[in-house]
Structure formats: C-alpha cells, structure tokens
Design a protein around this motif. Structure first.
Motif, PDB file in Angstrom:
ATOM      1  N   VAL A  39       5.015  12.915  12.913  1.00  0.00           N
ATOM      2  CA  VAL A  39       5.327  11.673  12.194  1.00  0.00           C
ATOM      3  C   VAL A  39       6.587  11.011  12.782  1.00  0.00           C
ATOM      4  O   VAL A  39       7.663  11.611  12.830  1.00  0.00           O
ATOM      5  N   GLU A  40       6.419   9.755  13.205  1.00  0.00           N
ATOM      6  CA  GLU A  40       7.539   9.015  13.801  1.00  0.00           C
ATOM      7  C   GLU A  40       8.562   8.620  12.732  1.00  0.00           C
ATOM      8  O   GLU A  40       8.206   8.459  11.550  1.00  0.00           O
ATOM      9  N   GLY A  41       9.814   8.467  13.166  1.00  0.00           N
ATOM     10  CA  GLY A  41      10.873   8.059  12.239  1.00  0.00           C
ATOM     11  C   GLY A  41      11.299   9.184  11.301  1.00  0.00           C
ATOM     12  O   GLY A  41      11.935   8.921  10.281  1.00  0.00           O
ATOM     13  N   ARG A  42      10.930  10.418  11.646  1.00  0.00           N
ATOM     14  CA  ARG A  42      11.295  11.564  10.798  1.00  0.00           C
ATOM     15  C   ARG A  42      11.904  12.667  11.666  1.00  0.00           C
ATOM     16  O   ARG A  42      11.493  12.873  12.816  1.00  0.00           O
ATOM     17  N   VAL A  43      12.884  13.371  11.079  1.00  0.00           N
ATOM     18  CA  VAL A  43      13.523  14.514  11.733  1.00  0.00           C
ATOM     19  C   VAL A  43      13.585  15.608  10.676  1.00  0.00           C
ATOM     20  O   VAL A  43      13.853  15.310   9.503  1.00  0.00           O
ATOM     21  N   LEU A  44      13.291  16.852  11.069  1.00  0.00           N
ATOM     22  CA  LEU A  44      13.309  17.945  10.087  1.00  0.00           C
ATOM     23  C   LEU A  44      14.378  18.957  10.491  1.00  0.00           C
ATOM     24  O   LEU A  44      14.473  19.313  11.673  1.00  0.00           O
ATOM     25  N   ALA A  45      15.169  19.405   9.537  1.00  0.00           N
ATOM     26  CA  ALA A  45      16.178  20.427   9.851  1.00  0.00           C
ATOM     27  C   ALA A  45      15.997  21.624   8.924  1.00  0.00           C
ATOM     28  O   ALA A  45      15.830  21.447   7.716  1.00  0.00           O
ATOM     29  N   GLU A  46      16.000  22.793   9.522  1.00  0.00           N
ATOM     30  CA  GLU A  46      15.991  24.030   8.745  1.00  0.00           C
ATOM     31  C   GLU A  46      17.410  24.568   8.836  1.00  0.00           C
ATOM     32  O   GLU A  46      17.909  24.810   9.942  1.00  0.00           O
ATOM     33  N   VAL A  47      18.075  24.705   7.709  1.00  0.00           N
ATOM     34  CA  VAL A  47      19.518  25.007   7.728  1.00  0.00           C
ATOM     35  C   VAL A  47      19.821  26.218   6.849  1.00  0.00           C
ATOM     36  O   VAL A  47      19.311  26.321   5.727  1.00  0.00           O
ATOM     37  N   GLY A  48      20.667  27.111   7.352  1.00  0.00           N
ATOM     38  CA  GLY A  48      21.100  28.264   6.556  1.00  0.00           C
ATOM     39  C   GLY A  48      22.124  27.818   5.510  1.00  0.00           C
ATOM     40  O   GLY A  48      22.579  26.678   5.511  1.00  0.00           O
ATOM     41  N   GLU A  49      22.493  28.738   4.636  1.00  0.00           N
ATOM     42  CA  GLU A  49      23.467  28.400   3.589  1.00  0.00           C
ATOM     43  C   GLU A  49      24.830  28.117   4.223  1.00  0.00           C
ATOM     44  O   GLU A  49      25.240  28.812   5.155  1.00  0.00           O
ATOM     45  N   ALA A  50      25.508  27.095   3.716  1.00  0.00           N
ATOM     46  CA  ALA A  50      26.834  26.759   4.248  1.00  0.00           C
ATOM     47  C   ALA A  50      27.880  26.965   3.153  1.00  0.00           C
ATOM     48  O   ALA A  50      27.606  26.725   1.977  1.00  0.00           O
ATOM     49  N   TYR A  51      29.045  27.435   3.560  1.00  0.00           N
ATOM     50  CA  TYR A  51      30.114  27.715   2.582  1.00  0.00           C
ATOM     51  C   TYR A  51      31.422  27.078   3.034  1.00  0.00           C
ATOM     52  O   TYR A  51      31.603  26.771   4.210  1.00  0.00           O
ATOM     53  N   TYR A  52      32.323  26.890   2.075  1.00  0.00           N
ATOM     54  CA  TYR A  52      33.689  26.500   2.413  1.00  0.00           C
ATOM     55  C   TYR A  52      34.614  27.312   1.515  1.00  0.00           C
ATOM     56  O   TYR A  52      34.174  27.896   0.512  1.00  0.00           O
ATOM     57  N   THR A  53      35.884  27.336   1.911  1.00  0.00           N
ATOM     58  CA  THR A  53      36.851  28.072   1.094  1.00  0.00           C
ATOM     59  C   THR A  53      37.671  27.052   0.316  1.00  0.00           C
ATOM     60  O   THR A  53      38.253  26.140   0.915  1.00  0.00           O
ATOM     61  N   ASN A  54      37.697  27.179  -0.998  1.00  0.00           N
ATOM     62  CA  ASN A  54      38.436  26.190  -1.793  1.00  0.00           C
ATOM     63  C   ASN A  54      39.939  26.488  -1.796  1.00  0.00           C
ATOM     64  O   ASN A  54      40.397  27.471  -1.197  1.00  0.00           O
ATOM     65  N   GLU A  55      40.695  25.615  -2.487  1.00  0.00           N
ATOM     66  CA  GLU A  55      42.163  25.721  -2.440  1.00  0.00           C
ATOM     67  C   GLU A  55      42.661  27.042  -3.026  1.00  0.00           C
ATOM     68  O   GLU A  55      43.765  27.485  -2.707  1.00  0.00           O
ATOM     69  N   LYS A  56      41.832  27.706  -3.868  1.00  0.00           N
ATOM     70  CA  LYS A  56      42.246  28.998  -4.424  1.00  0.00           C
ATOM     71  C   LYS A  56      41.790  30.151  -3.538  1.00  0.00           C
ATOM     72  O   LYS A  56      41.854  31.324  -3.939  1.00  0.00           O
ATOM     73  N   GLY A  57      41.261  29.805  -2.363  1.00  0.00           N
ATOM     74  CA  GLY A  57      40.837  30.849  -1.425  1.00  0.00           C
ATOM     75  C   GLY A  57      39.461  31.427  -1.756  1.00  0.00           C
ATOM     76  O   GLY A  57      39.074  32.464  -1.223  1.00  0.00           O
ATOM     77  N   ARG A  58      38.725  30.765  -2.670  1.00  0.00           N
ATOM     78  CA  ARG A  58      37.409  31.296  -3.043  1.00  0.00           C
ATOM     79  C   ARG A  58      36.319  30.663  -2.186  1.00  0.00           C
ATOM     80  O   ARG A  58      36.378  29.474  -1.865  1.00  0.00           O
ATOM     81  N   LYS A  59      35.321  31.481  -1.873  1.00  0.00           N
ATOM     82  CA  LYS A  59      34.193  31.002  -1.060  1.00  0.00           C
ATOM     83  C   LYS A  59      33.212  30.248  -1.960  1.00  0.00           C
ATOM     84  O   LYS A  59      32.809  30.754  -2.998  1.00  0.00           O
TER      85      LYS A  59
END
Ligand code: SAM
Length: 365
Positions: A39-59
């Motif tokens: 299908v034209e005009g479409r892109v598919l991404a398979e993505v693993g879980e993403a995390y960040y660390t907040n200001e309290k150091g928690r994931k």
C-alpha cells in the motif's frame, strides 16, 4: 508494538528514513517497512518497548506514538496497528457480503486491549479503490463490531464528535487496516503555524521531503516562488544555520508568508523579498540551494504562460545557483525543456502525490 504511519505517496522512503532516525535516537529495537502489503503512502514500524528515566530516577515507559507525533516532519498520521489483512476479492463483492466479512473479522479482534470500555470512541474510515461499499458503510460496520465486542466487558460509549479514542479503519484496494489513530482528527501535515491559507499551498510533509532531497548543508537557500512560505518556514523550524530567502511576486501572499513565519516563531530567520523570480539575479548574486513548488497555472494564473515563465526563471537560476535545486510541478514538458536548455542536469526524478495529482519532482545540479 506495531505502528502504521501515513504520508504522501512517493515519499515513503524518506518517511521511513526519518522514522528510522527518530527510533534510533530512542535506542529501542525496531524494524521499519515501506508500503506494507504493497500500500502506497504507508510505512509500518515494529517497535520494542521504550523507557526513560524520570527526575526521581525511576524507569518509566515512553509513548513511542507521542514521540513520533511530536517529532516527525514527514508523517501525516501515526496509527497503533490492531490488524492488517488482505480481503481477497472484496472489491467486487456484493455490499452485504463485503460488509459481513469486515464485521466478522473485526469482531474477532481483541479491541478491548486498546481502549477502556469507559472511554468514548468513534470510527473514522478511509477507502480508496473500486468498491461497492462506501467509507460510511465501513465506519458503521466497524463501529458496530467494536461496540458489540466491547459490550461483553461493560457499556461502551460512542461519541462521533469528540471521542476519547479514534479507531481508524482503512480499505485500500483489498487491504484492510484497523488501528487506534494516535494523531487525532487533524493530520500532522496541517501545521498549527498556518494562519494564512494560500490557495495552492504545499503540504508541509512534502516541503520537508523536498528539503531532504536538496540536502542543504548550511549554505544559502531560496524558495523563489514561496507563496505562503511553507518551504522556508519548515526549513527554519529545523534550526537551519544558513541564510533562508523567500521570494514572492504578490504582496498579499508575501504578507501571508510573513504572518505564517511569525506564527511559527521563525520570522527573524527568513528574509522575505517581494520580487519576480524571472529576474532572480537582481535579488541574489549567488545562492547554494533553491527549492520550490512552481506555479502550475491550475489554481492561479494562466497555463499558457507556464513555458515562458519556466524558461525565464531557469535562465536566471543558471546565473546564480551554485549547488542544487529541487522543483515540483505538474508541467513535465515545460520544466524539462527549461532545465536542459539552461545547462542543468537532472540528477533525480520522482512522482509525489499532492492534492489528488501525481506531481513531478526534480533534483537538478
Ligand atoms: N509553496 C507555496 C506555499 O506552500 O504556499 C505555494 C507556491 S504557489 C504553487 C506558486 C507561487 O508563485 C504563488 O504564490 C505565485 O503568486 C508565485 N509566483 C507566480 N509567478 C511568480 C514570479 N514570476 N515570481 C515570484 N513568484 C511568482
């Protein structure tokens, strides 16, 4: 998680590269595919879980869809995929049979994993190709299947005007996609900075595709037919270091471009000049990059005037252009003649879908 993303036809490779760059910066495992199920005009991404660390150091888990919606310049929508399926023969099927197949399919999908029953929902549909059913039929059928399924878990709420969750159902040829539209009702190419609406403005996603093709390296940059300023504004929003010029013949559009740039917060980064692109060398002695959506003579101006306009403009451009130009137009014959007769070489050509037309795009040096 799988994301189905929409963009303009003909720039899927550039959208894919952008998504790959954005996901690489997150450090998550991913795989990106152009034109899923063809299908034209479409892109598919398979993505693993993403995390960040907040200001309290928690994931904490990071929302990849929010990240893509906020950062992408080339995408129109980011849809969390629930299912993609090829319905062989659906194009010619009797309406009742086609809709029954869709209903049976959707009713087996675990939509309850993607929406809380207490949240209101609506289904928005998109249909392309030859079918005996309409997009409204699809919305109603998919909506009923989701409602019936969610009824097993509580009392679902439909809100067609202001839903908390938007399901997006697409039938393109015989390919059916269902997902949660994380972008919302307004496509990402409709930029919030646009306060002046030029009658022939370029989609911001395509403006960014043209910028990608020009590969500007910090050298001076001009859009000689800048209209409402889409290309210079989008370049300035990328934090471009070099000089950016927008030239436009009509005061009304130039004022509009200035208002748009002011609204985008980049008025200081662009030199807007009132002038005629067929006298380009009177305004700039030399310029490294030139990117423009040329007048086609369809919405404004006369079509018969286009060959001379292009001939005069490219003759002037040949006096000042140092590195690369990227131009988009429907007028293939006129532009190719003007390009070659003025000593430029076509380095790349592609067709891009814009406003229901496939538009010719040239990279020249
Ligand atoms: N990319 C623009 C945008 O997103 O708003 C739209 C560009 S529109 C296709 C072409 C523009 O070229 C129009 O605004 C028109 O007024 C302008 N134009 C036409 N002839 C011109 C000329 N000789 N010199 C400069 N601008 C010209």
């Amino acid at each position: 998680m799988r994301f189905l993303m929409t963009t303009s036809k003909g720039i899927e490779d550039l959208a894919r590269a952008e998504v790959e760059n954005l996901l690489s910066a997150l450090g998550v495992p991913f795989r990106v595919e152009e034109k899923p199920l063809g299908v034209e005009g479409r892109v598919l991404a398979e993505v693993g879980e993403a995390y960040y660390t907040n200001e309290k150091g928690r994931k904490r888990e990071l929302s990849v869809s929010t990240y893509l919606n906020e950062r992408s310049r080339l995408l129109h929508r980011v849809i969390m995929e629930i299912a993609s399926y090829r319905f062989e023969g659906i194009e010619d099927a009797e309406p009742e049979k086609a809709l029954k197949r869709i209903e049976d399919f959707v009713s087996e999908l675990p939509v309850e994993r993607f929406v809380k029953v207490s949240e209101s929902f609506a289904v928005r549909s998109f249909r392309k190709g030859e079918h005996r059913i309409t997009s409204l039929d699809i919305s109603k059928t998919v909506g009923k299947a989701i409602f019936d399924r969610l009824s097993r878990f509580g009392t679902p709420k439909v809100n067609l005007d202001h839903p908390a969750v938007i399901f997006r159902a697409e039938l393109i040829g015989n390919v059916f996609f269902l997902g949660i539209d994380t972008t919302g009702d307004s496509s990402l190419h409709k930029r919030p900075w646009r306060v002046y609406d030029h009658p022939a403005h370029l989609k911001a996603s395509i403006a960014n595709a043209l910028i990608e093709l020009a590969e500007p390296d910090g050298g001076s940059f001009i859009d000689p037919f800048c209209g409402s300023g889409t290309i210079p504004i989008e370049l300035a929003l990328r934090g471009y270091d070099g000089r950016i010029i927008g030239l436009e013949k009509y005061r009304k559009h130039l004022r509009g471009a200035e208002m748009n740039a002011l609204s985008a917060g980049v008025l200081e980064s662009i030199d807007f000049v009132l002038g005629d692109a067929t006298r380009l060398s009177e305004y700039v002695e030399s310029v490294d990059f030139s990117v423009s959506n040329l007048p086609y003579g369809l919405k404004i101006g006369r079509k018969s005037a286009i060959p001379k306009l292009y001939a005069d403009f490219f003759s002037e451009l040949s006096k000042v252009l140092e590195k690369r130009g990227v131009f988009i137009t429907t007028e293939k014959r006129a532009i190719e003649k003007a390009i070659t007769e003025n000593g430029f070489e076509i380095k790349h050509h592609r067709l891009i879908g814009h406003g229901g037309l496939m538009v010719h795009t040239y990279v020249i040096e």
